[in-house]
Design an enzyme around this catalytic site. Sequence first.
Site, short mmCIF file in Angstrom:
data_model
loop_
_atom_site.label_atom_id
_atom_site.label_comp_id
_atom_site.label_asym_id
_atom_site.label_seq_id
_atom_site.Cartn_x
_atom_site.Cartn_y
_atom_site.Cartn_z
N GLU A 68 0.82 -1.21 0.00
CA GLU A 68 0.00 0.00 0.00
C GLU A 68 0.86 1.27 0.00
O GLU A 68 1.83 1.38 0.75
CB GLU A 68 -0.92 0.06 1.23
N ASP A 82 9.50 5.91 14.77
CA ASP A 82 9.30 7.33 14.49
C ASP A 82 9.69 8.11 15.74
O ASP A 82 9.10 7.90 16.81
CB ASP A 82 7.81 7.55 14.16
N ASP A 93 10.16 11.92 17.19
CA ASP A 93 9.75 13.28 16.84
C ASP A 93 10.17 14.24 17.95
O ASP A 93 9.92 13.99 19.13
CB ASP A 93 8.22 13.30 16.70
N VAL A 141 13.25 11.81 13.01
CA VAL A 141 13.88 10.75 12.21
C VAL A 141 13.00 9.51 12.23
O VAL A 141 12.22 9.29 13.16
CB VAL A 141 15.30 10.39 12.74
#
Length: 420
Positions: free
Chosen positions: A44, A109, A111, A165
């Site tokens: 997807e 992830d 942040d 990152v």
Amino acid sequence: METFDPTELPELLKLYYRRLFPYSQYYRWLNYGGVIKNYFQHREFSFTLKDDIYIRYQSFNNQSDLEKEMQKMNPYKIDIGAVYSHRPNQHNTVKLGAFQAQEKELVFDIDMTDYDDVRRCRSSADICPKCWTLMTMAIRIIDRALKEDFGFKHRLWVYSGRRGVHCWVCDESVRKLSSAVRSGIVEYLSLVKGGQDVKKKVHLSEKIHPFIRKSINIIKKYFEEYALVNQDILENKESWDKILALVPETIHDELQQSFQKSHNSLQRWEHLKKVASRYQNNIKNDKYGPWLEWEIMLQYCFPRLDINVSKGINHLLKSPFSVHPKTGRISVPIDLQKVDQFDPFTVPTISFICRELDAISTNEEEKEENEAESDVKHRTRDYKKTSLAPYVKVFEHFLENLDKSRKGELLKKSDLQKDF
């Protein structure tokens, strides 16, 4: 680096997707050698278009299909999702419950906004060189654990384009992991617990796990310059009260007095270490001493992961080489050999690389037209003429290691078959 003007984005994206996006390397990554039938076709993709129009369940037959669609849609953002049981673009035709996410890279992830309670230089979406060290430490700590504690080989670290990152762990066995196992891995890598109302977010037990010890050793290399000098975490009463909230009340008064007499964060930190150490010796309790300073160091520096992104197989994550629509910066791979040198402020913006491309002399363009080169060949050369080139090289190096590993596995399998 020149300033990016978001109003130019639609035109810049056309040029970027037509001449600069590294399609062949990108396809080579997500096709994984074509070993598993329909692996790429069942993947997807989602596109975010202008004005936040969001299209999920995109899927493509091959590289050429993907290119055509991206050049037609010119997405502001590209996200990559799971490999499903059926083609995602046909999910409406599949009977209810049969369309299932089956595999995906293990992703992380990190942040900068999750560190707002401990960084003093900026907040929310803003970053600066003083706080980027948090990302450097996060990459070092998480990557060491993924490699040494779990034995994962293929780890692609990518700058998000703004304030964080992402990591993609691409080993074949990892892509097959269940949601429960992914949750277990993230749990192992998480230490900072509790929301905004919780003051003390790190609690160490008397037996310190080797993962925590190794993480502290990494933080120690950066702590003085990052926390005591750049962030100045003990600069004034307001900032040191936050740290006193993390230590036993019995030593508050003594620390308050010594902090007031000291001149800077470095001196105050030395006092804190001495008081904590004496406290431990007096009460003969292993829980104090280095534990106290370690808990503070971990709360201020340890990676903060978004657990939901990692545990869900069907969770989408921003694609490498996507463009950040607010900053214009390209989401580029990070060279693990040069993590300390990585500077988000020197990552090229889409406007910068498009200008570099425009600067190619007419002379050269005429020559290329005369040679009637194929579009693919032409484009392969195009990104090499821009500041995107070194980042594509980092990506290619990652792909070479994936290829080698896959060939090794295939050889092993064929040798085993011969043995029977």
